[in-house]
Design a protein around this motif. Structure first.
Motif, PDB file in Angstrom:
ATOM      1  N   ALA A  64       0.835  -1.198   0.000  1.00  0.00           N
ATOM      2  CA  ALA A  64       0.000   0.000   0.000  1.00  0.00           C
ATOM      3  C   ALA A  64       0.870   1.248   0.000  1.00  0.00           C
ATOM      4  CB  ALA A  64      -0.924   0.013   1.215  1.00  0.00           C
ATOM      5  N   ASN A  65       0.608   2.130  -0.944  1.00  0.00           N
ATOM      6  CA  ASN A  65       1.267   3.440  -1.006  1.00  0.00           C
ATOM      7  C   ASN A  65       2.791   3.326  -1.028  1.00  0.00           C
ATOM      8  OD1 ASN A  65      -1.298   4.761  -0.878  1.00  0.00           O
ATOM      9  ND2 ASN A  65      -1.301   4.424   1.347  1.00  0.00           N
ATOM     10  N   VAL A  66       3.278   2.465  -1.906  1.00  0.00           N
ATOM     11  CA  VAL A  66       4.716   2.334  -2.122  1.00  0.00           C
ATOM     12  C   VAL A  66       5.095   3.308  -3.226  1.00  0.00           C
ATOM     13  CG1 VAL A  66       6.587   0.814  -2.823  1.00  0.00           C
ATOM     14  CG2 VAL A  66       4.738  -0.071  -1.375  1.00  0.00           C
ATOM     15  N   ARG A  67       5.861   4.329  -2.878  1.00  0.00           N
ATOM     16  CA  ARG A  67       6.188   5.384  -3.825  1.00  0.00           C
ATOM     17  C   ARG A  67       7.562   5.115  -4.440  1.00  0.00           C
ATOM     18  NH1 ARG A  67       4.304   7.341   0.741  1.00  0.00           N
ATOM     19  NH2 ARG A  67       6.265   8.279   1.450  1.00  0.00           N
ATOM     20  N   GLY A  68       7.539   4.254  -5.458  1.00  0.00           N
ATOM     21  CA  GLY A  68       8.754   3.859  -6.146  1.00  0.00           C
ATOM     22  C   GLY A  68       8.452   2.666  -7.030  1.00  0.00           C
ATOM     23  N   LYS A  69       9.461   2.121  -7.666  1.00  0.00           N
ATOM     24  CA  LYS A  69       9.280   0.926  -8.487  1.00  0.00           C
ATOM     25  C   LYS A  69       8.886  -0.230  -7.580  1.00  0.00           C
ATOM     26  CE  LYS A  69      12.212   0.348 -11.750  1.00  0.00           C
ATOM     27  NZ  LYS A  69      13.444   0.052 -12.520  1.00  0.00           N
ATOM     28  N   LEU A  70       7.862  -1.001  -7.995  1.00  0.00           N
ATOM     29  CA  LEU A  70       7.342  -2.066  -7.145  1.00  0.00           C
ATOM     30  C   LEU A  70       7.327  -3.386  -7.907  1.00  0.00           C
ATOM     31  CD1 LEU A  70       5.943  -3.171  -4.610  1.00  0.00           C
ATOM     32  CD2 LEU A  70       3.770  -2.279  -5.502  1.00  0.00           C
ATOM     33  N   LYS A  71       8.020  -4.379  -7.355  1.00  0.00           N
ATOM     34  CA  LYS A  71       8.008  -5.730  -7.901  1.00  0.00           C
ATOM     35  C   LYS A  71       7.736  -6.699  -6.768  1.00  0.00           C
ATOM     36  CE  LYS A  71      10.747  -9.146 -10.440  1.00  0.00           C
ATOM     37  NZ  LYS A  71      12.074  -9.479 -11.026  1.00  0.00           N
ATOM     38  N   LEU A 105       3.851   1.464 -16.235  1.00  0.00           N
ATOM     39  CA  LEU A 105       3.440   0.098 -16.505  1.00  0.00           C
ATOM     40  C   LEU A 105       2.819  -0.546 -15.269  1.00  0.00           C
ATOM     41  CD1 LEU A 105       3.442  -2.487 -18.290  1.00  0.00           C
ATOM     42  CD2 LEU A 105       5.733  -2.973 -17.375  1.00  0.00           C
ATOM     43  N   LEU A 106       1.664  -1.191 -15.460  1.00  0.00           N
ATOM     44  CA  LEU A 106       1.042  -2.030 -14.437  1.00  0.00           C
ATOM     45  C   LEU A 106       0.939  -3.425 -15.035  1.00  0.00           C
ATOM     46  CD1 LEU A 106      -0.413  -2.553 -11.745  1.00  0.00           C
ATOM     47  CD2 LEU A 106      -2.542  -1.806 -12.845  1.00  0.00           C
ATOM     48  N   ARG A 107       1.845  -4.320 -14.619  1.00  0.00           N
ATOM     49  CA  ARG A 107       1.909  -5.670 -15.170  1.00  0.00           C
ATOM     50  C   ARG A 107       1.462  -6.665 -14.098  1.00  0.00           C
ATOM     51  NH1 ARG A 107       5.197 -10.234 -15.771  1.00  0.00           N
ATOM     52  NH2 ARG A 107       5.370 -11.044 -17.909  1.00  0.00           N
ATOM     53  N   LEU A 108       0.437  -7.454 -14.418  1.00  0.00           N
ATOM     54  CA  LEU A 108      -0.156  -8.380 -13.462  1.00  0.00           C
ATOM     55  C   LEU A 108      -0.194  -9.781 -14.061  1.00  0.00           C
ATOM     56  CD1 LEU A 108      -3.212  -6.131 -12.471  1.00  0.00           C
ATOM     57  CD2 LEU A 108      -0.939  -6.158 -11.408  1.00  0.00           C
ATOM     58  N   ARG A 109       0.246 -10.780 -13.278  1.00  0.00           N
ATOM     59  CA  ARG A 109       0.226 -12.163 -13.732  1.00  0.00           C
ATOM     60  C   ARG A 109      -0.244 -13.077 -12.596  1.00  0.00           C
ATOM     61  NH1 ARG A 109       0.811  -9.794 -17.764  1.00  0.00           N
ATOM     62  NH2 ARG A 109       2.299 -10.154 -19.491  1.00  0.00           N
ATOM     63  N   SER A 110      -1.234 -13.926 -12.924  1.00  0.00           N
ATOM     64  CA  SER A 110      -1.708 -14.920 -11.960  1.00  0.00           C
ATOM     65  C   SER A 110      -1.866 -16.260 -12.670  1.00  0.00           C
ATOM     66  CB  SER A 110      -3.053 -14.509 -11.343  1.00  0.00           C
ATOM     67  OG  SER A 110      -3.532 -15.536 -10.498  1.00  0.00           O
ATOM     68  N   SER A 111      -1.349 -17.327 -12.044  1.00  0.00           N
ATOM     69  CA  SER A 111      -1.463 -18.660 -12.628  1.00  0.00           C
ATOM     70  C   SER A 111      -2.664 -19.429 -12.094  1.00  0.00           C
ATOM     71  CB  SER A 111      -0.186 -19.468 -12.347  1.00  0.00           C
ATOM     72  OG  SER A 111       0.935 -18.846 -12.917  1.00  0.00           O
ATOM     73  N   ALA A 112      -3.263 -18.960 -11.000  1.00  0.00           N
ATOM     74  CA  ALA A 112      -4.347 -19.745 -10.398  1.00  0.00           C
ATOM     75  C   ALA A 112      -5.376 -18.875  -9.695  1.00  0.00           C
ATOM     76  CB  ALA A 112      -3.755 -20.754  -9.414  1.00  0.00           C
ATOM     77  N   GLY A 113      -5.684 -17.702 -10.278  1.00  0.00           N
ATOM     78  CA  GLY A 113      -6.661 -16.851  -9.620  1.00  0.00           C
ATOM     79  C   GLY A 113      -7.106 -15.711 -10.503  1.00  0.00           C
ATOM     80  N   SER A 114      -8.093 -14.976 -10.036  1.00  0.00           N
ATOM     81  CA  SER A 114      -8.635 -13.853 -10.777  1.00  0.00           C
ATOM     82  C   SER A 114      -7.822 -12.587 -10.530  1.00  0.00           C
ATOM     83  CB  SER A 114     -10.089 -13.619 -10.372  1.00  0.00           C
ATOM     84  OG  SER A 114     -10.885 -14.744 -10.675  1.00  0.00           O
ATOM     85  N   ILE A 115      -8.023 -11.599 -11.409  1.00  0.00           N
ATOM     86  CA  ILE A 115      -7.383 -10.295 -11.284  1.00  0.00           C
ATOM     87  C   ILE A 115      -8.477  -9.227 -11.270  1.00  0.00           C
ATOM     88  CG2 ILE A 115      -5.874  -8.601 -12.392  1.00  0.00           C
ATOM     89  CD1 ILE A 115      -4.293 -10.938 -13.577  1.00  0.00           C
ATOM     90  N   GLN A 116      -8.379  -8.327 -10.296  1.00  0.00           N
ATOM     91  CA  GLN A 116      -9.343  -7.245 -10.189  1.00  0.00           C
ATOM     92  C   GLN A 116      -8.599  -5.911 -10.122  1.00  0.00           C
ATOM     93  OE1 GLN A 116     -11.779  -7.206  -6.628  1.00  0.00           O
ATOM     94  NE2 GLN A 116     -13.520  -6.360  -7.766  1.00  0.00           N
ATOM     95  N   ILE A 117      -8.983  -4.977 -10.999  1.00  0.00           N
ATOM     96  CA  ILE A 117      -8.387  -3.639 -11.010  1.00  0.00           C
ATOM     97  C   ILE A 117      -9.521  -2.643 -10.795  1.00  0.00           C
ATOM     98  CG2 ILE A 117      -6.922  -2.023 -12.261  1.00  0.00           C
ATOM     99  CD1 ILE A 117      -6.178  -4.381 -14.132  1.00  0.00           C
ATOM    100  N   GLU A 135       6.864   1.959 -12.339  1.00  0.00           N
ATOM    101  CA  GLU A 135       6.197   0.739 -12.800  1.00  0.00           C
ATOM    102  C   GLU A 135       5.879  -0.197 -11.643  1.00  0.00           C
ATOM    103  OE1 GLU A 135       9.820  -2.279 -13.994  1.00  0.00           O
ATOM    104  OE2 GLU A 135       9.072  -0.933 -15.553  1.00  0.00           O
ATOM    105  N   VAL A 136       4.822  -1.004 -11.849  1.00  0.00           N
ATOM    106  CA  VAL A 136       4.366  -1.966 -10.846  1.00  0.00           C
ATOM    107  C   VAL A 136       4.246  -3.330 -11.517  1.00  0.00           C
ATOM    108  CG1 VAL A 136       2.504  -2.608  -9.266  1.00  0.00           C
ATOM    109  CG2 VAL A 136       3.104  -0.191  -9.574  1.00  0.00           C
ATOM    110  N   ARG A 137       4.920  -4.332 -10.945  1.00  0.00           N
ATOM    111  CA  ARG A 137       4.880  -5.702 -11.468  1.00  0.00           C
ATOM    112  C   ARG A 137       4.499  -6.644 -10.332  1.00  0.00           C
ATOM    113  NH1 ARG A 137       7.998  -6.528 -16.343  1.00  0.00           N
ATOM    114  NH2 ARG A 137       8.836  -4.539 -17.125  1.00  0.00           N
ATOM    115  N   LEU A 138       3.358  -7.312 -10.466  1.00  0.00           N
ATOM    116  CA  LEU A 138       2.852  -8.214  -9.438  1.00  0.00           C
ATOM    117  C   LEU A 138       2.600  -9.579 -10.067  1.00  0.00           C
ATOM    118  CD1 LEU A 138       0.195  -5.816  -7.831  1.00  0.00           C
ATOM    119  CD2 LEU A 138       2.625  -6.007  -7.271  1.00  0.00           C
ATOM    120  N   GLU A 139       3.065 -10.645  -9.395  1.00  0.00           N
ATOM    121  CA  GLU A 139       2.907 -11.983  -9.950  1.00  0.00           C
ATOM    122  C   GLU A 139       2.677 -13.005  -8.845  1.00  0.00           C
ATOM    123  OE1 GLU A 139       5.359 -15.188 -12.777  1.00  0.00           O
ATOM    124  OE2 GLU A 139       5.976 -13.074 -12.679  1.00  0.00           O
TER     125      GLU A 139
END
Length: 320
Positions: A215-222, A298-310, A241-245
């Motif tokens: 929450a509220n990470v002000r910088g590149k987030l992986k 960039l907002l990059r989202l990857r899930s192998s076994a679940g839904s994604i909600q934005i 950019e934000v990358r979540l997997e």
């Protein structure tokens, strides 16, 4: 034949060990002069470590250790084999309690008796100080310091609040929490959750078996997890950019509705949902690519076994 006899002896002595009496306890209170900008190194075999700031130019160490075995003599021998030592090297204060003798004979001696250990190290340093903390069996925490933090534990949680400096946190069996402050965050846990919030600086966190809360990470987030879900509230404005997997859960992202984003989301076993006016470049049930407010970070989202909600963060708050 000799090997069998030795193993039999160890087994007999272990089986015949009596229940321990009251634990033998050792305490240390020591103060060392230290100037701001120095460093603290703590390297211990077992025990929790807590570091907080003091207004003076000194490092104050309060340590308590206890060991419980089948006899007082063995308890004293055990503590003597791992002496607590506090040394000074320039503007570096070192607290060490690590077993030197790791020979086969020492290991056999440990097998011959029940051993229960406990320790806690409470340390006060100048506000502007760097710390390097390592324990094989306990929690580590630090609050309110202006300096870099490196922490490693094999069996505990890592908690850091209001640290103005880079944080490197590694645990094999606990949670990681970093709240407030500024500086890079590099966190890795093999068996716990990770929380990072209200932090200014690039953040890279990973868990093999936990939930990630950001929450509220002000910088590149992986952020990556192999066994849990990810929830993220993006800063306003989105700084980088934000990358979540995740390999084993869902992803929920709350973003400012006025953020400029390039969105790239994919899932292998779920659906993608959004309430944002995204200009779609590609869209189907398990993937979404497009721009929000003309594009941007960039907002990059990857899930192998679940839904994604934005979803829009301001709309979500209004609904609550």
């Amino acid at each position: 034949m000799k090997t069998k006899s030795l193993l039999l002896l160890v087994a007999l002595l272990t089986t015949g060990a009596l229940c321990a009496s009251a634990a033998t306890e050792e305490k240390i209170h020591e103060t060392r002069a230290a100037q701001p900008g120095g460093s603290l190194v703590v390297d211990v075999d077992f025990g929790s470590i807590e570091v907080t700031p003091t207004s003076g130019n000194e490092v104050v160490v309060d340590a308590r250790r206890s060991v419980e075995m089948s006899s007082k003599k063995k308890e004293e021998e055990y503590l003597a084999a791992i002496p607590m030592r506090i040394t000074t090297e320039g503007n570096k204060i070192i607290v060490r309690a690590v077993r030197k003798d790791d020979s086969l004979g020492q290991k056999i001696w440990q097998l011959m008796d029940h051993v229960k250990t406990e320790a806690h190290y409470t340390i006060h340093t100048p506000v502007r100080f760097n710390i390097d903390l390592d324990t094989s069996g306990g929690d580590i925490s630090a609050t309110g310091l202006n300096g870099s933090v490196k922490a490693d534990t094999s069996g505990g949680d890592l908690t850091f609040h209001q640290i103005q400096g880079d944080v490197h946190a590694d645990t094999s069996g606990g949670h990681i929490e970093v709240v407030g402050g500024s500086g890079k965050v590099d966190g890795d846990t093999s068996g716990g959750n990770v929380t990072v919030k209200d932090r200014a600086g690039d953040t890279n966190v990973e868990s093999n078996g936990g939930t990630l809360r950001l929450a509220n990470v002000r910088g590149k987030l992986k952020a990556e997890t192999s066994g849990g879900s990810i929830s993220a509230i993006l800063s306003s404005p989105v700084k980088d950019e934000v990358r979540l997997e995740t390999s084993g859960g869902s992803i929920t992202v709350l973003t400012p509705s006025n953020a400029g984003l390039d969105i790239d989301a994919e899932t292998s076993a779920g659906r993608i949902q959004t309430d944002l006016p995204i200009a779609r470049v590609k869209e189907d049930e398990d993937s979404l690519k497009g721009t929000l407010n003309g594009g941007g970070k960039l907002l990059r989202l990857r899930s192998s076994a679940g839904s994604i909600q934005i979803v829009a963060a301001d709309k979500e708050v209004a609904r609550q």
